[in-house]
Design an enzyme around this catalytic site. Sequence first.
Site, mmCIF file in Angstrom:
data_model
loop_
_atom_site.group_PDB
_atom_site.id
_atom_site.type_symbol
_atom_site.label_atom_id
_atom_site.label_comp_id
_atom_site.label_asym_id
_atom_site.label_seq_id
_atom_site.Cartn_x
_atom_site.Cartn_y
_atom_site.Cartn_z
ATOM 1 N N TYR A 14 -27.410 -52.611 33.688
ATOM 2 C CA TYR A 14 -26.991 -52.312 32.302
ATOM 3 C C TYR A 14 -25.642 -51.584 32.260
ATOM 4 C CZ TYR A 14 -27.218 -49.488 27.972
ATOM 5 O OH TYR A 14 -26.935 -48.833 26.803
ATOM 6 N N ASP A 34 -25.367 -56.612 44.328
ATOM 7 C CA ASP A 34 -26.600 -56.236 43.614
ATOM 8 C C ASP A 34 -27.766 -56.973 44.268
ATOM 9 O OD1 ASP A 34 -26.892 -55.235 40.290
ATOM 10 O OD2 ASP A 34 -28.635 -55.933 41.429
ATOM 11 N N THR A 38 -33.338 -55.099 39.529
ATOM 12 C CA THR A 38 -33.343 -54.897 38.072
ATOM 13 C C THR A 38 -32.078 -55.477 37.436
ATOM 14 O OG1 THR A 38 -32.412 -52.685 38.395
ATOM 15 C CG2 THR A 38 -34.801 -52.818 38.082
ATOM 16 N N GLY A 39 -31.127 -55.863 38.272
ATOM 17 C CA GLY A 39 -29.913 -56.501 37.759
ATOM 18 C C GLY A 39 -30.256 -57.889 37.227
ATOM 19 N N ALA A 75 -26.474 -48.978 41.601
ATOM 20 C CA ALA A 75 -27.522 -49.340 42.584
ATOM 21 C C ALA A 75 -28.516 -48.222 42.868
ATOM 22 C CB ALA A 75 -26.863 -49.802 43.889
ATOM 23 N N SER A 118 -26.540 -37.845 36.911
ATOM 24 C CA SER A 118 -27.358 -37.769 35.699
ATOM 25 C C SER A 118 -27.509 -36.327 35.244
ATOM 26 C CB SER A 118 -28.744 -38.321 36.036
ATOM 27 O OG SER A 118 -29.660 -37.983 35.030
ATOM 28 N N TYR A 142 -36.395 -38.027 40.783
ATOM 29 C CA TYR A 142 -35.195 -38.808 40.464
ATOM 30 C C TYR A 142 -33.969 -37.887 40.394
ATOM 31 C CZ TYR A 142 -31.829 -40.747 37.139
ATOM 32 O OH TYR A 142 -30.679 -41.129 36.509
ATOM 33 N N LYS A 146 -30.393 -37.498 42.755
ATOM 34 C CA LYS A 146 -29.012 -37.495 42.234
ATOM 35 C C LYS A 146 -28.274 -36.247 42.728
ATOM 36 C CE LYS A 146 -29.063 -41.352 40.062
ATOM 37 N NZ LYS A 146 -28.204 -42.447 40.516
ATOM 38 N N PHE A 170 -25.538 -38.408 30.248
ATOM 39 C CA PHE A 170 -26.658 -37.963 29.419
ATOM 40 C C PHE A 170 -27.426 -39.251 29.038
ATOM 41 C CE2 PHE A 170 -26.494 -33.330 29.088
ATOM 42 C CZ PHE A 170 -25.481 -33.139 30.001
ATOM 43 N N PHE A 209 -42.948 -39.091 21.145
ATOM 44 C CA PHE A 209 -43.597 -38.086 21.990
ATOM 45 C C PHE A 209 -43.287 -36.668 21.518
ATOM 46 C CE2 PHE A 209 -42.949 -41.481 25.432
ATOM 47 C CZ PHE A 209 -44.211 -42.020 25.216
ATOM 48 N N ARG A 283 -44.504 -35.617 25.846
ATOM 49 C CA ARG A 283 -44.489 -36.232 27.177
ATOM 50 C C ARG A 283 -44.157 -35.125 28.183
ATOM 51 N NH1 ARG A 283 -40.141 -41.042 28.283
ATOM 52 N NH2 ARG A 283 -38.692 -39.282 28.094
#
Length: 321
Positions: A14, A34, A38-39, A75, A118, A142, A146, A170, A209, A283
């Site tokens: 994306y 790639d 998910t690509g 990636a 991120s 995750y 990063k 963000f 949520f 959540r």
Amino acid sequence: MENKKILVLGGAGYIGAHVVSELLKKQYKVLVYDNMSTGQKENLFDKAEFINADILDVSALEKAMDGVDAVIFFAGKKAVGESMLNPELYARNNLVGAVNVLNTMCAKGIKNIIFSSSAAVYGIPQYVPVDEKHPLNPINFYGFTKLETERLLEWYDKLKGIKYAALRYFNAAGYDPDGRVKGREQNPQNLLPIIAEVADGKRKCLQVFGTDYDTPDGTCLRDYIHVNDLATAHVLALEALLDGHDSMTLNLGTGKGVSVKEIVAAAEKFLGRKLPVEYAPRRPGDPAILYAKADRAKQVLGWQPKFVNVDEVVSSFLKKH
Ligand code: UD1
């Protein structure tokens, strides 16, 4: 920069595809790499070369890096919930993958890299807006991957002279208004793609949520940054590094918090109808308020987001669908 060749790892995803589109517009030579986990094929451009390979495959990386001037490193696995259930997958892909990328760059003498980081590196914000000096305290695996990759970058800069731009996104949102990027994310976990699926009838309803947060309308505030604005920031960061700029770590956000209810209202306005919404419990792990102070990106790169109106961001996302 016409003669520069840029390797885009994860360029069929994306954000990657939006960046490739911007690079092509600026006449760069682009090689997309790639593994298509998910690509998407629809995200490949005729004008860019393409290699279907994984960053865990070092010999494929070595071949791909021949004659490359800079690497842009997407990636990565990016689903927060999944990272808590399957940390092995995230360690392998995001951490081993990062080591492979950096070691191969060293072997090939490539000195410039742009890395997709991120806001998850900050964890629960101690203050907002969150600037780059905010303590780094990820609360999910995750975010940890990063942050560790950022630390690797710092060391490879010190020890091997690799210059990097770590860009802390963000909430990436929107789609190219000119329709150059066509692929749609599969099994989305994030708010806007889920709203798109509800709009399409693929999902029965949107769960909001938490409605009891200490925010003006009780729902969480996030900083939704348009993906075209992310793309221009990547190209500016790349140009800065290629011009000899020092390494940089930058927030990329709008500086404005928008609530879940405001996003839903913008979607309903665009669609001209109400969406089926269910108010659900909070959540786990969601901070009430998270938005950026993105002044450093402005100072260092002269970058400023163009899409500051939430209606524009939301409609560019839903138009696609
Ligand atoms: C998370 C990560 C971020 C990561 C991003 C991409 C944190 C704090 N943030 O952002 O670092 O880059 O995912 O994977 O870990 N929401 C609903 N209903 C839904 C889905 C979401 O109400 O079905 C709400 C969430 O509670 C949140 C907002 O929408 O308040 C945005 O959620 P989401 O799109 O998942 O992104 P973040 O959790 O903010």
